[in-house]
Design a protein around this motif. Structure first.
Motif, PDB file in Angstrom:
ATOM      1  N   VAL A  35       0.909  -1.409   0.109  1.00 38.37           N
ATOM      2  CA  VAL A  35       0.096  -0.052   0.029  1.00 38.37           C
ATOM      3  C   VAL A  35       0.896   1.372   0.039  1.00 38.37           C
ATOM      4  O   VAL A  35       0.716   2.130  -0.772  1.00 38.37           O
ATOM      5  CB  VAL A  35      -0.765  -0.176   1.265  1.00 38.37           C
ATOM      6  CG1 VAL A  35      -1.658   1.256   1.197  1.00 38.37           C
ATOM      7  CG2 VAL A  35      -1.888  -1.302   1.070  1.00 38.37           C
ATOM      8  N   VAL A  36       1.855   1.135   0.961  1.00 37.54           N
ATOM      9  CA  VAL A  36       2.944   2.418   0.894  1.00 37.54           C
ATOM     10  C   VAL A  36       3.621   2.504  -0.350  1.00 37.54           C
ATOM     11  O   VAL A  36       3.843   3.748  -1.249  1.00 37.54           O
ATOM     12  CB  VAL A  36       3.886   2.083   1.941  1.00 37.54           C
ATOM     13  CG1 VAL A  36       4.807   3.264   1.836  1.00 37.54           C
ATOM     14  CG2 VAL A  36       3.251   2.333   3.358  1.00 37.54           C
ATOM     15  N   SER A  37       3.947   1.430  -1.121  1.00 35.47           N
ATOM     16  CA  SER A  37       4.488   1.569  -2.317  1.00 35.47           C
ATOM     17  C   SER A  37       3.532   2.137  -3.482  1.00 35.47           C
ATOM     18  O   SER A  37       4.017   2.951  -4.479  1.00 35.47           O
ATOM     19  CB  SER A  37       4.856   0.109  -2.986  1.00 35.47           C
ATOM     20  OG  SER A  37       5.902  -0.167  -2.412  1.00 35.47           O
ATOM     21  N   MET A  38       2.260   1.934  -3.473  1.00 37.71           N
ATOM     22  CA  MET A  38       1.264   2.463  -4.350  1.00 37.71           C
ATOM     23  C   MET A  38       1.125   4.119  -4.080  1.00 37.71           C
ATOM     24  O   MET A  38       1.033   4.681  -4.993  1.00 37.71           O
ATOM     25  CB  MET A  38      -0.182   2.044  -3.898  1.00 37.71           C
ATOM     26  CG  MET A  38      -0.114   0.307  -4.340  1.00 37.71           C
ATOM     27  SD  MET A  38      -1.858  -0.054  -3.933  1.00 37.71           S
ATOM     28  CE  MET A  38      -2.481  -0.556  -5.526  1.00 37.71           C
ATOM     29  N   ILE A  39       1.061   4.237  -2.670  1.00 37.98           N
ATOM     30  CA  ILE A  39       1.028   5.986  -2.236  1.00 37.98           C
ATOM     31  C   ILE A  39       2.349   6.506  -3.092  1.00 37.98           C
ATOM     32  O   ILE A  39       2.318   7.595  -3.661  1.00 37.98           O
ATOM     33  CB  ILE A  39       1.101   6.138  -1.018  1.00 37.98           C
ATOM     34  CG1 ILE A  39      -0.306   5.558  -0.217  1.00 37.98           C
ATOM     35  CG2 ILE A  39       1.153   7.634  -0.346  1.00 37.98           C
ATOM     36  CD1 ILE A  39      -0.246   5.195   1.230  1.00 37.98           C
ATOM     37  N   ASP A  40       3.436   5.925  -2.785  1.00 35.72           N
ATOM     38  CA  ASP A  40       4.775   6.724  -3.501  1.00 35.72           C
ATOM     39  C   ASP A  40       4.802   6.629  -4.984  1.00 35.72           C
ATOM     40  O   ASP A  40       5.407   7.527  -5.541  1.00 35.72           O
ATOM     41  CB  ASP A  40       5.979   5.935  -3.024  1.00 35.72           C
ATOM     42  CG  ASP A  40       6.396   5.881  -1.464  1.00 35.72           C
ATOM     43  OD1 ASP A  40       5.895   6.751  -0.587  1.00 35.72           O
ATOM     44  OD2 ASP A  40       6.906   4.986  -0.930  1.00 35.72           O
ATOM     45  N   ASN A  41       3.912   5.795  -5.651  1.00 30.51           N
ATOM     46  CA  ASN A  41       3.732   5.871  -7.178  1.00 30.51           C
ATOM     47  C   ASN A  41       2.554   6.617  -7.388  1.00 30.51           C
ATOM     48  O   ASN A  41       1.892   6.405  -8.551  1.00 30.51           O
ATOM     49  CB  ASN A  41       3.696   4.413  -7.451  1.00 30.51           C
ATOM     50  CG  ASN A  41       4.970   3.771  -7.538  1.00 30.51           C
ATOM     51  OD1 ASN A  41       6.267   4.233  -7.931  1.00 30.51           O
ATOM     52  ND2 ASN A  41       5.041   2.672  -6.839  1.00 30.51           N
ATOM     53  N   ASP A  42       2.195   7.635  -6.379  1.00 27.92           N
ATOM     54  CA  ASP A  42       0.996   8.467  -6.768  1.00 27.92           C
ATOM     55  C   ASP A  42      -0.381   7.797  -7.385  1.00 27.92           C
ATOM     56  O   ASP A  42      -0.802   8.127  -8.352  1.00 27.92           O
ATOM     57  CB  ASP A  42       1.329   9.421  -7.931  1.00 27.92           C
ATOM     58  CG  ASP A  42       2.371  10.025  -7.944  1.00 27.92           C
ATOM     59  OD1 ASP A  42       2.524  10.783  -6.349  1.00 27.92           O
ATOM     60  OD2 ASP A  42       3.032  10.763  -8.514  1.00 27.92           O
ATOM     61  N   GLU A  43      -0.568   6.620  -6.440  1.00 28.48           N
ATOM     62  CA  GLU A  43      -1.786   5.932  -6.807  1.00 28.48           C
ATOM     63  C   GLU A  43      -2.817   5.838  -5.429  1.00 28.48           C
ATOM     64  O   GLU A  43      -3.134   4.757  -5.034  1.00 28.48           O
ATOM     65  CB  GLU A  43      -1.355   4.602  -7.259  1.00 28.48           C
ATOM     66  CG  GLU A  43      -0.652   4.458  -8.623  1.00 28.48           C
ATOM     67  CD  GLU A  43      -0.186   3.060  -9.087  1.00 28.48           C
ATOM     68  OE1 GLU A  43      -0.254   2.159  -8.043  1.00 28.48           O
ATOM     69  OE2 GLU A  43      -0.022   2.935 -10.047  1.00 28.48           O
ATOM     70  N   ALA A  44      -2.745   7.228  -4.932  1.00 25.53           N
ATOM     71  CA  ALA A  44      -3.194   7.033  -3.461  1.00 25.53           C
ATOM     72  C   ALA A  44      -4.802   6.687  -3.550  1.00 25.53           C
ATOM     73  O   ALA A  44      -5.336   5.948  -2.563  1.00 25.53           O
ATOM     74  CB  ALA A  44      -3.389   8.344  -2.856  1.00 25.53           C
TER      75      ALA A  44
END
Length: 94
Positions: A35-44
Motif C-alpha cells: 500500500v505504501v508503494s502505491m502511495i509512493d507511485n501516486d496511486e493514493a
C-alpha cells in the motif's frame, strides 16, 4: 514531496503506523508495505482501496483515530466507495 497535510502524506503515515503495529505478522505487514508503494507511485486512490481490503482480509485492528483519518483521506480523494465496499468499521478499537 507532498505537503504534510496532503491526503497522500496522511495516508502514508496512517499506513506506516498500522504496519508498525502488525510488523510481527508477515502477511499483513507485506500487504501494508505494498500500500505504501502505491502511495509512493501516486496511486493514493488505489491505495485507499487496498488498505481497506487488507484491513478486512487480515482482520487488522485499527484505532478510532486511524479510522477517522482514513475516512478523511477517502473523502478528500473521492474514494469513499472503497470503504463502503468493506466492513472495516468492525475492526475499530478504541
Amino acid at each position: 514531496m507532498q505537503p504534510a497535510n496532503s491526503p497522500d502524506e496522511i495516508l502514508r503515515s496512517l499506513t506506516e503506523g498500522i504496519a508498525r503495529r502488525v510488523a510481527d505478522e508477515k502477511r499483513p505487514a507485506h500487504a501494508l508495505r505494498s500500500v505504501v508503494s502505491m502511495i509512493d507511485n501516486d496511486e493514493a486512490e488505489l491505495a485507499v482501496d487496498d488498505l481497506a481490503r487488507a484491513i478486512e482480509y487480515y482482520r487488522v485492528p485499527i484505532l478510532r483515530a486511524e479510522y477517522d483519518q482514513l475516512l478523511e483521506v477517502a473523502t478528500r480523494l473521492d474514494s469513499l466507495d472503497s470503504l463502503r465496499e468493506t466492513d472495516i468499521a468492525q475492526f475499530v478499537r478504541e
